[in-house]
Each structure stands twice: as structure tokens, then as C-alpha cells.
Design an enzyme around this catalytic site. Structure first.
Site, PDB file in Angstrom:
ATOM      1  N   ASN A 264     -65.905  16.398 -13.564  1.00 46.39           N
ATOM      2  CA  ASN A 264     -64.649  16.106 -14.249  1.00 46.39           C
ATOM      3  C   ASN A 264     -63.429  16.629 -13.492  1.00 46.39           C
ATOM      4  O   ASN A 264     -63.517  17.597 -12.741  1.00 46.39           O
ATOM      5  CB  ASN A 264     -64.657  16.729 -15.642  1.00 46.39           C
ATOM      6  CG  ASN A 264     -64.823  18.240 -15.591  1.00 46.39           C
ATOM      7  OD1 ASN A 264     -65.931  18.728 -15.395  1.00 46.39           O
ATOM      8  ND2 ASN A 264     -63.736  18.984 -15.752  1.00 46.39           N
ATOM      9  N   ASP A 306     -63.860  15.298 -20.437  1.00 41.71           N
ATOM     10  CA  ASP A 306     -64.894  16.051 -19.730  1.00 41.71           C
ATOM     11  C   ASP A 306     -66.171  15.231 -19.565  1.00 41.71           C
ATOM     12  O   ASP A 306     -67.273  15.736 -19.738  1.00 41.71           O
ATOM     13  CB  ASP A 306     -65.198  17.381 -20.443  1.00 41.71           C
ATOM     14  CG  ASP A 306     -66.154  18.268 -19.634  1.00 41.71           C
ATOM     15  OD1 ASP A 306     -66.117  18.211 -18.400  1.00 41.71           O
ATOM     16  OD2 ASP A 306     -66.937  19.005 -20.248  1.00 41.71           O
TER      17      ASP A 306
END
Length: 563
Positions: A264, A306
Site C-alpha cells: 500500500n 490499505d
């Protein structure tokens, strides 16, 4: 470089000579690694370069799996953290890692300990860990056992004795970086990536000379402004852009191409970094000899949830709508399973495998995301899947006989709210608060284990569970697929139908790791770690309450057929 000296001293002190009744160690060659899929052992993290976690062994099969019994177990290891590594087996030598970077060699048929190496970790290494003190395993090359450490070293040990052969540092501890993945050996190079995306650490993958540890190349997963993809970041943001490649990749020898998943972007709050933020949440294809980028595919542009793209890019061939492809597949954290042409990076298909609201579909090969479900400063959203993903790091398995992928799956959603954040080395760099929530479409089942048809991306069968399913999968030529559950049971299913054919008694703790299969002297074994820890109890909040009394220790369990 004090850590190097400390590691060397500890390694020498903790490495007794191998037992007299242990056969001589067979060095692992490039040819053996290229042909690991037909080796009786388990020579690397995902068994072979394809990442399929498929064993060609068939002594244990659908007709006799019900007689599985314990062959041997290790004593309990008193480390109360997650054991997420896989045993790596070469001949009668088994090598395992524990939480906190211990490496142990066992006799693979008896469980006799041959040696143990205890890496001495500085306190700074524990400062910037996202998700426990796990170490996912070793790589083998020549007479060496090679692994990464939480303080960003890569260490090579003598396979027969545990003595240190070399020890190199890739980054300082305590500023954001860590290493938890198993290395991959390709063309005599140690390929390994960094962790630390939650701390804004700029992700990288390196290629080290396996004989010496000398760095041959380094690929940064967030490009600078003057590099291809650099214009997808605001000025200077790539320096703290995350993109950690923290799971072991795969390799195609036929095209000499390395495939690695990228994590991420940082901070989590996407309003602070407009743009697609290459090469975060992507799979990258690299030249393993130089680290040069060949192509990429991005799963989630400008990710704000995320949805790491680190899940293993598994290599397989498939036929989609009448056309044959050399593909890689990956069930992504964002809740879609992707099939990508591994020769050029073009999307073949993408299909949801969990309830998904963040991703609205695919247009011209590009993932589309919901603008309404993006958090912002003072704005709270609720979306699915959660930041732990439709599938987290747990390896899938692919069976070339059934032509299915077997996917450990998480069914959960979340709320998220944007909050102010400023980058500081060694501190979390998120910009969002969050809370895990049950999936409203089925709040009674947090986990499932599902089989997906590789040619369509559609589910074939599924087992649902009340608690999370957070262990990897193993498929075998015996028509079986194995995986474990948090109640400490290892399960064996008919790979075609999903019928459960065997389960172990509770093994004393949870199963978070990937099972493996190997054969020594004509006897097939299945091995798996038990432990509890990792992302679930750390991040799931109240959803993890039902498992809060799970015993915390590590123990390896090895099974074989009974009489």
C-alpha cells in the site's frame, strides 16, 4: 555495523555440529531450483517458482487421507507471537524459522534437532513492526540457508552446522523498515523485499549475490520524479510513499522474469497524495539479473483502504473465452481475483470473490473505485472488504488437475475516517482511523475457504466458518487440498468437490501458516506450524474476541499415513 558482529557471534555459539547419523547435506543447485516442482522436498517458500503451492506427491490421497497420524512434533517453543513460516526441506534436512528470527534445522523424518541459530535482535527492530515478529522462512542455495531479519539484515548460514557465512544490512532498524518474507533465489541471486509501508518507508526489492551477499541491484517501488511513473506522485511524496514488497514473489524461467507484489501507499489517506501512486498496490515484472522493470499492473490506483498488492502472483496457464493464456493470478486484498497475461501485463479478467463496495468494476483494464467511499479529513465511510482484505498474505494453492485456485478468504468490512498526520521517521504514517465490522451480507461467517475456477474466476465450492480463515493452502497430486483453522485443526478436502475427508484433532494453538508436503525414503509427510498472533488479534478489534484465549506458543506438527 555492530549488528553484523553480534549476529556472527551468536551464530557461532548456537551452531553445534550436525548429528553423526544425519546424512551429508546435498547442495542446492540452480538446476534443482528450476525443477523444484518435481523434487521430493520443499525447496522454497511456495514449493517452486510458479508459486502454486502444489506438490506432485500422491502417496497421501483421497482414498487413505483418513488414516493420517502424527509422525513427530517439536517441543513447544515459548515465543507468544505468530509462526507464519513454511518448513523448507532438502533431502532429510528441514529448515524452519520462528518468530523473532530463530532458524532451526531438523531431521525431516524424526524431528531430531540438528542445530539452532538465534539471531540477536536490537530493541530498535521492534519499534516499527506492523504485524508481529513473524519470519516466513528461508531460501536454500549451495550449502547455505538464507533468511531475512526484523532489523533488515540478510544472513547466510551453513546448512550442515548453522555457522554464519555472511551477514549484510539493507537498512537501519527503527526508522520504518523490517523484513519478514522468505527470500527467493534466482540465477544465483538472493531476491528479497522490504516491509514498512505503515511507516512511510520507501519500498524496495534487492538482488544480492548469493555467494557473498553483495548487492547487485536495487529496485525502488515508488519512482522518483525523473523515473517512469514518477509523475503519478505529488512532488517529493515518493520518498515516504510506502509500497513495501513484503511477500515472496515468483519467477518464470522461460522468460527470465521475476514477479513481485507491491504493498500500500503511504500515508493511507489518499487525499494527501493525488495520482495513481505507481507502483503501489501492483504486481511488477522485473529482470532478475538487473532489477529493470519490464511491465506492471496496478490492482488499486490511489489506494486509500490499505489494499496491499503483495499477495503472491501465482503462475498458471488458463483458457478464457476460448483463448489460451500464460497467466498469473492473484486474489487481491481489494476483493477481486485478477488474471493477468504474464507476457505483457495485460488484464485477462477480474472477478469479485467477496462482498465488495470499494471497487465498482473494471474499465479498459483499469480498476475503478468508489469516490463516495473514500475517507477524507472529518469524513467517515463504511466499506467492504476491510483493510485486512478479502484475502491477506496467506498463500493460495493451485491444482493443475482440477484447474482451480484454493483461496483462504476473509469476509469483513470496516469504517474509516481521515485524520491529520505528518511524516516522522519511525512513527506510523496513516492519516486514518478505522474499525473492523462484520460483513452485513453474512455477519455470522468471518471466514471461508473457497475453490475458484481458473478459466472463469468464479467460485466452485466453499466452506464457511464463524471465525477468520487465516492460514495458507496446499494442494497435492493425491487429489487433496489442505489448510488450517484458528481452532488448531488441519483439514484435508477433496480438491474437486470440497468434501472434507479428514481433520486433525486440535493441535494446541491456532494454525496461521502454510502446510507443506515432502517425501523422504518413500514416505510422504505433511507439516504445519501452530501458533497465534499476527494481524488478526492486533488489528481486528472485537471481531477477534472469540479467539482471545487461544494459547500462544509455536509448535511444528508433522503427519504421515497410519497403518
Amino acid at each position: 555495523m555492530a549488528g553484523v558482529g553480534i549476529g556472527l557471534a551468536v551464530g557461532l555459539a548456537a551452531a553445534p555440529v550436525a548429528k553423526a547419523d544425519q546424512a551429508a547435506y546435498t547442495p542446492v543447485t540452480t538446476d534443482m531450483l528450476n525443477n523444484a516442482g518435481s523434487n521430493d522436498g520443499w525447496l522454497m517458500f511456495n514449493h517452486d517458482y510458479s508459486g502454486q503451492d502444489y506438490s506432485q506427491l500422491n502417496q497421501i490421497n483421497t482414498s487413505n487421507v483418513g488414516t493420517l497420524t502424527t509422525a513427530w512434533t517439536t517441543p513447544k517453543i515459548d515465543i507468544p507471537d505468530a509462526f507464519e513460516g513454511v518448513p523448507v526441506v532438502n533431502g532429510n534436512y528441514m529448515f524452519v524459522t520462528t518468530a523473532k528470527d530463530h532458524v532451526i534445522a531438523y531431521n525431516a523424518t524424526t524431528g531430531q534437532k540438528l542445530w539452532e541459530y538465534v539471531y540477536k535482535l536490537p530493541q530498535a527492530a521492534f519499534k516499527t513492526l506492523c504485524c508481529d515478529t513473524n519470519n516466513r522462512g528461508v531460501a536454500l542455495y549451495g550449502n547455505m540457508v538464507i533468511f531475512g531479519t526484523l532489523d533488515n539484515h540478510v544472513v547466510a548460514l551453513d546448512a550442515a552446522t548453522g555457522d554464519v557465512k555472511w551477514n549484510v544490512s539493507l537498512a537501519e532498524p527503527g526508522v520504518g523498515y523490517s523484513i519478514t518474507e522468505a527470500p527467493l533465489i534466482v540465477n544465483g541471486k538472493v531476491i528479497i523485499g522490504s516491509g514498512g509501508g505503515e511507516y512511510g518507508a520507501r519500498g524496495f526489492i534487492v538482488g544480492l549475490d548469493a555467494e557473498t551477499g553483495k548487492m547487485d541491484w536495487k529496485f525502488y517501488s515508488t519512482p522518483a520524479e525523473d523515473q517512469p511513473g514518477g509523475n503519478t506522485w505529488p512532488k517529493g511524496a515518493y520518498k515516504t510513499g510506502g509500497g513495501s514488497p513484503w511477500m515472496t514473489g515468483t519467477y518464470d524461467p522461460s522468460t527470465d522474469t521475476l514477479f513481485w507484489g507491491i504493498g500500500n501507499p503511504g500515508p493511507w489517506l489518499a487525499t494527501m497524495r493525488p495520482g495513481s501512486n505507481l507502483y503501489t498496490d501492483s504486481v511488477v515484472a522485473l529482470d532478475p539479473n538487473t532489477g529493470k522493470l519490464k511491465w506492471y499492473y496496478q490492482y488499486t490506483p490511489n489506494d486509500t483502504w490499505d489494499y496491499d498488492g503483495v499477495n503472491t502472483p501465482v503462475l498458471t496457464n488458463l483458457t478464457y473465452k476460448g483463448k489460451d493464456y500464460k497467466a498469473l493470478i492473484s486474489p487481491s486484498r481489494n476483493g477481486y481475483i485478477y488474471a493477468i497475461d504474464r507476457t505483457n501485463g495485460k488484464l485477462i479478467y477480474a472477478e469479485p470473490f467477496v462482498h465488495d463496495t470499494s471497487i465498482t468494476g473494471i474499465k479498459d483494464g483499469v480498476t475503478q473505485t468508489s469516490q463516495a467511499l473514500r475517507p477524507a479529513l472529518g469524513k467517515t465511510i463504511t466499506t467492504c472488504p476491510s483493510f485486512l482484505g478479502g484475502k491477506n498474505w496467506w498463500p493460495i494453492a493451485v491444482d493443475p488437475q482440477t484447474h482451480m485456485a484454493y483461496v483462504p478468504t476473509l469476509h469483513a468490512c470496516m469504517s474509516m475516517k481521515g485524520v491529520p498526520v505528518t511524516y516522522a521517521a519511525g512513527l506510523p504514517y496513516l492519516g486514518e482511523t478505522f474499525q473492523m465490522l462484520p460483513d452485513p451480507t453474512d455477519p455470522n461467517h468471518l471466514g471461508s475457504f473457497q475453490a475458484i475456477d481458473l478459466d472463469t474466476g468464479k467460485q466452485v465450492w466453499q466452506h464457511q466458518t464463524k471465525d477468520v480463515w487465516d492460514a495458507g493452502a496446499l494442494s497435492t497430486a493425491g487429489g487433496l487440498v489442505f489448510s488450517g483453522t484458528p481452532d488448531g485443526k488441519l483439514h484435508a478436502f477433496d480438491a474437486k468437490t470440497g468434501k472434507e475427508l479428514w481433520s486433525s484433532p486440535p493441535l494446541g494453538s491456532a494454525i496461521l501458516a502454510d502446510p507443506v508436503a515432502y517425501s523422504v525414503n518413500g514416505t510422504e509427510y505433511v507439516a504445519v506450524w501452530t501458533s497465534y498472533g499476527g494481524v488478526w488479534p492486533m488489528w481486528a478489534g472485537k471481531l477477534a474476541d472469540s479467539l482471545k484465549n487461544t494459547p500462544r506458543f509455536g509448535q511444528l506438527h508433522v503427519f504421515k499415513l497410519g497403518s
